[in-house]
Design an enzyme around this catalytic site. Structure first.
Site, short mmCIF file in Angstrom:
data_model
loop_
_atom_site.label_atom_id
_atom_site.label_comp_id
_atom_site.label_asym_id
_atom_site.label_seq_id
_atom_site.Cartn_x
_atom_site.Cartn_y
_atom_site.Cartn_z
CG HIS A 492 -2.07 -1.00 1.06
ND1 HIS A 492 -2.04 -2.23 1.69
CD2 HIS A 492 -3.22 -0.96 0.35
CE1 HIS A 492 -3.15 -2.89 1.39
NE2 HIS A 492 -3.88 -2.15 0.57
CG ASN A 493 4.04 1.13 -2.37
OD1 ASN A 493 3.43 1.12 -3.44
ND2 ASN A 493 4.89 0.17 -2.02
CB SER A 494 3.12 6.52 -4.17
OG SER A 494 4.46 6.20 -4.47
CB THR A 495 4.30 1.59 -6.63
OG1 THR A 495 5.54 2.28 -6.46
CG2 THR A 495 4.36 0.76 -7.90
CG HIS A 496 -1.93 -0.13 -4.38
ND1 HIS A 496 -2.51 -1.12 -5.14
CD2 HIS A 496 -2.93 0.39 -3.60
CE1 HIS A 496 -3.80 -1.22 -4.84
NE2 HIS A 496 -4.08 -0.31 -3.90
CG HIS A 532 -7.38 3.85 -3.73
ND1 HIS A 532 -6.28 4.03 -4.54
CD2 HIS A 532 -7.31 2.56 -3.28
CE1 HIS A 532 -5.58 2.91 -4.60
NE2 HIS A 532 -6.17 2.00 -3.84
CG ASP A 533 -5.27 2.14 -0.52
OD1 ASP A 533 -6.21 2.12 0.30
OD2 ASP A 533 -5.02 1.20 -1.29
CG ASP A 666 -8.28 -1.23 -4.27
OD1 ASP A 666 -7.08 -0.91 -4.28
OD2 ASP A 666 -8.92 -1.45 -3.23
CD GLN A 718 -2.11 -13.74 -5.39
OE1 GLN A 718 -2.60 -13.22 -6.39
NE2 GLN A 718 -2.06 -13.10 -4.23
#
Length: 781
Positions: A492-496, A532-533, A666, A718
């Site tokens: 959950h970082n800016s890449t996501h 959103h995150d 998402d 997964q």
């Protein structure tokens, strides 16, 4: 002679049925007692089986008809006293022998002589052949094999008679076909419904009884559901024998899978469909209905309706209340059966969460991974068991907004766009394409993925023009938002956030979305994806609630993170004019945009996943299906399709579409190219594992125990996530906006994870066997 042993029977599971398998009884038929008959007798005694001995044809038949043994062992070596084959035929001629196992004891042939074929014995009615061997252990093993094999299987088959008897007596029409849709069974209700007898139906194709009144592509739609292992439910027209009239009924078709997952049968259940349109019209014009709808009952209805009348007398009436009123009115003049059915409908309608699923089926499969996903991401109702010293913010990351030193304090948009290094420009070339390498972009931008990708994407969609702001303001805003994502988070970082933004833009380019959305919908979707995150602490809502954090207290344990992301984004944006991208919007335009952004961010909460999905399927996909049917019949430019498009474009329906769009964006990782899919899977697993580590260390409830650093399975995580959350959602989304190329990635990736999971399981089984072998050797020493 007889002997009763010690065996008391056992339980046998047959689908949902739990059968009580009684103690096995054996009939020995030997003309004279010898070592072989004694071997079986004492073997039965050892196993605790009930055993009887007969010496003649008539005596054996009489004993069998009296006690109906599950196993009959007939001496086929000596034919002087009785004919073993004739006795077998006599027993088979009785109704009681349907599930009986008959064994022929034959002579033992020397190794140098070929043993005759068993086929003649099987044709006579024998089930097994036992070569003469008087050893009690051999006889005992034979009886055990029969008990745990054929007798247990035949007890299940005998239970089928009970099921078929139940089907013969239900009011709904039941039809069972093989995988080729050839009818194998119909019940009396089916015969009454269609007029076709059992003999006229069995062996025929289901299409022979289909009415022309069904839509041309209905069967294709049904087959599409069934081939995916899903059930289909809807209105179906059946042709009636007399006159060929079309009979409408509510139909439920479900595939039945055999071992290996292959479909073996299809079961169709059809109930008479009540046409209530005339009833509604009659009620609507009646004084009785008007009194109910307006709350003026006052004793006109039975006492059991008095509590309902008080509700009806309220001045404020919601749409669901009107529906309940109409059903109540219909009940008054309905038969007992219909009234009882409508009572069940009312119970469902009075539920506070009409679209929330019942998790019993998912949870009862005893799959820890599935249970943890549902419990950790959806239910979020893990009880606290905190010590006093634990009442604090366990993660400082959730209580502050760290700045990222790699973001420059000031940089003009012109300078930014003209000074992008060549390696970053190359990484951005595929910005509109699905297979953009987001991790390469993360690497070359030194984790400033959101700023670079965000500028190119948002400018491509004309965000600056719509918001009436400069590119510098947009750049400042993106830098500020990215600085409030935690670069230390593995997932959950800016890449996501950049990845979700890219996926959102990809969906917005689809023709169906363009036809429904206007500019404000597209801009709101892009902004929601960016924020959103923001300030995500790398922990789930359940963790924050169990940790008694300030955020959980602030938002009353409800959508904690999602509420925080939306609120913080608007707070930070309005704090400084240099980053306020909303500063030039009219008040009403800002209100509409803000409401849409907040609603989309809140929709990313997994707790509401099934509710959003069900609403989307029941509202949007049904309209889409109607549009497809209209277009295929009347042409894409028909007035009917235009009306449906306008229905899809209502604010309420567009909100459902936007929620599904950001939800799909998402969690789109399983639909990315394999190398990207694998990297995202590793990152989210590591974040969950870190949370488990912290929960164990802090004495908190472990929300998802399967994410234990020592035992977790990446492939299983997964496949479970795809099975529980991804497949149905993207099937629905694909039907709406056609993303077949992405669905191909999903199928291939799922197969990849499934193969890894199987290899992992095989390795575990192998290691387990090795451990057992080692334990055995150690025990010998």
């Amino acid at each position: 002679m007889s002997v009763s042993g010690r065996n008391t029977g056992s339980e046998v599971q047959f689908g949902p049925l739990q059968l009580k398998q009684k103690t096995m009884s054996v009939l020995l038929v030997f003309s004279r007692e010898d070592a072989q008959s004694d071997g079986f007798w004492w073997a039965a005694e050892r196993g605790g089986y009930k055993c009887n001995l007969a010496k003649s044809h008539d005596g054996a038949l009489e004993c069998f008809l009296d006690k109906q043994q599950e196993v009959v062992i007939i001496d086929h070596r000596h034919n002087k006293s009785f004919d073993a084959e004739a006795l077998c035929r006599s027993i088979r001629a009785t109704k009681a022998s349907e599930h009986t196992v008959i064994v022929a004891v034959t002579k033992k042939y020397p190794l140098d002589k070929e043993e005759p074929s068993i086929l003649p014995l099987l044709k006579i009615g024998f089930n097994r052949k036992y070569s003469e061997n008087a050893n009690i252990g051999a006889c005992f093993n034979e009886l055990l094999t029969i008990e745990h094999g054929e007798v247990k299987s035949r007890s299940k088959l005998s239970a089928c008679n009970a099921l078929l008897t139940a089907l013969d007596n239900v009011q709904d029409a039941v039809e069972i076909t093989d995988e080729e849709h050839i009818i194998e069974y119909v019940n009396p209700a089916y015969e009454r419904l269609t007029g076709f007898s059992c003999e006229e139906s069995i062996g025929k194709m289901t299409r022979d009884f289909r009415s022309e009144k069904n839509k041309p592509d209905l069967q294709e739609i049904i087959n599409g559901y069934l081939k995916k292992g899903k059930y289909w439910e809807g209105t179906y027209y059946t042709r009636r024998k007399s006159g060929g009239e079309a009979i409408p009924h509510h139909c439920h078709i479900r595939p039945v899978t055999a071992s290996g997952g292959k479909i073996s049968h299809y079961v169709s259940v059809r109930s008479s469909q009540l046409d209530t349109s005339h009833l509604y019209e009659r009620l609507k014009d009646s004084e009785f209905y008007n009194q109910i709808a307006n709350g003026g009952l006052h004793g006109m209805i039975p006492r059991r309706r008095e509590s309902v009348s008080r509700i009806h007398s309220m001045m404020i009436e919601a749409p669901i209340t009107k529906v309940i009123n109409i059903i109540n009115a219909a009940q008054e003049n309905s038969s007992i059966t219909v009234a009882q059915a409508l009572d069940k409908v009312l119970d469902i309608l009075r539920s506070s969460e009409l679209y929330s699923p019942y998790f019993a089926q998912q949870m009862k499969d005893d799959d820890p991974m599935t249970s943890d996903y549902l419990g950790g991401l959806v239910s979020q109702d893990v009880k606290r068991h905190l010590n006093p010293q634990d009442v604090h913010n366990p993660s400082s990351k959730s209580a502050h907004h760290p700045s990222s030193p790699h973001i420059p304090s000031s940089l003009s948009a012109d300078t930014f766009m003209t000074t992008i290094p060549e390696n970053i420009q190359n990484a951005l070339l595929k910005e509109p394409a699905w297979d953009i390498d987001i991790f390469q972009l993360e690497k070359v931008t030194s984790k400033r993925t959101l700023v670079y990708l965000g500028m190119k994407t948002l400018m491509r969609f004309g965000v600056c023009q719509y918001l009436n702001i400069s590119e510098t303001c947009l750049l400042n805003w993106l830098q500020m938002i990215e600085s409030n994502y935690h670069s230390s988070n593995t997932y959950h970082n800016s890449t996501h956030a950049a990845d979700v933004l890219h996926c959102t833009a990809y969906f917005l380019d689809k023709q169906k979305i363009k036809a429904v959305f206007d500019e404000v919908d597209a801009i709101a979707s892009l902004i929601a994806a960016v924020i959103h995150d923001v300030d995500h602490p790398g922990r789930t809502n359940a963790f924050l609630i169990n940790s008694n954090t300030d955020l959980a207290l602030l938002y009353n344990d409800l959508a904690v993170l999602e509420s925080h992301h939306a609120a913080l984004a608007f707070q930070l944006t309005q704090r400084d004019e240099k980053v306020n991208i909303f500063k030039n919007l009219e008040r009403e335009d800002y209100r509409i945009l803000r409401h849409s952004v907040i609603d989309m961010v809140l929709a990313t909460e997994m707790k509401q996943h099934f509710e959003h999905l069900n609403k989307f399927i029941n509202s949007i996909n049904k309209l889409s299906q109607k549009a497809d049917e209209t277009s295929s019949v009347s042409g894409s430019g028909s007035p009917d399709s235009t009306v449906i498009l306008s229905q899809l474009s209502t604010p309420e329906n567009k909100m459902l579409i936007k929620r599904m769009l950001i939800k799909c964006a998402d969690v789109s990782n399983p639909l990315r190219p394999l190398e990207l899919c694998v990297e995202w899977a590793k990152r989210i697993a590591e974040e969950y594992i870190q949370q488990t580590d912290e929960e164990k260390k802090g004495g908190l409830p472990v929300v998802m125990p399967v994410f234990d650093r020592k035992t977790y399975s990446l492939p299983k995580s997964q496949t479970s996530f795809i099975d529980v959350f991804i497949n149905d959602m993207f099937d629905a989304w694909d039907y709406f906006c056609e993303i077949q190329e992405l669905m191909t990635y999903l199928q291939n990736n799922y197969q990849y994870w499934k193969e890894l999971e199987q290899k992992e399981q095989e390795m575990k089984d192998k290691n387990s066997k090795n451990d057992e072998a080692c334990d055995g050797l150690q025990g010998q020493k």
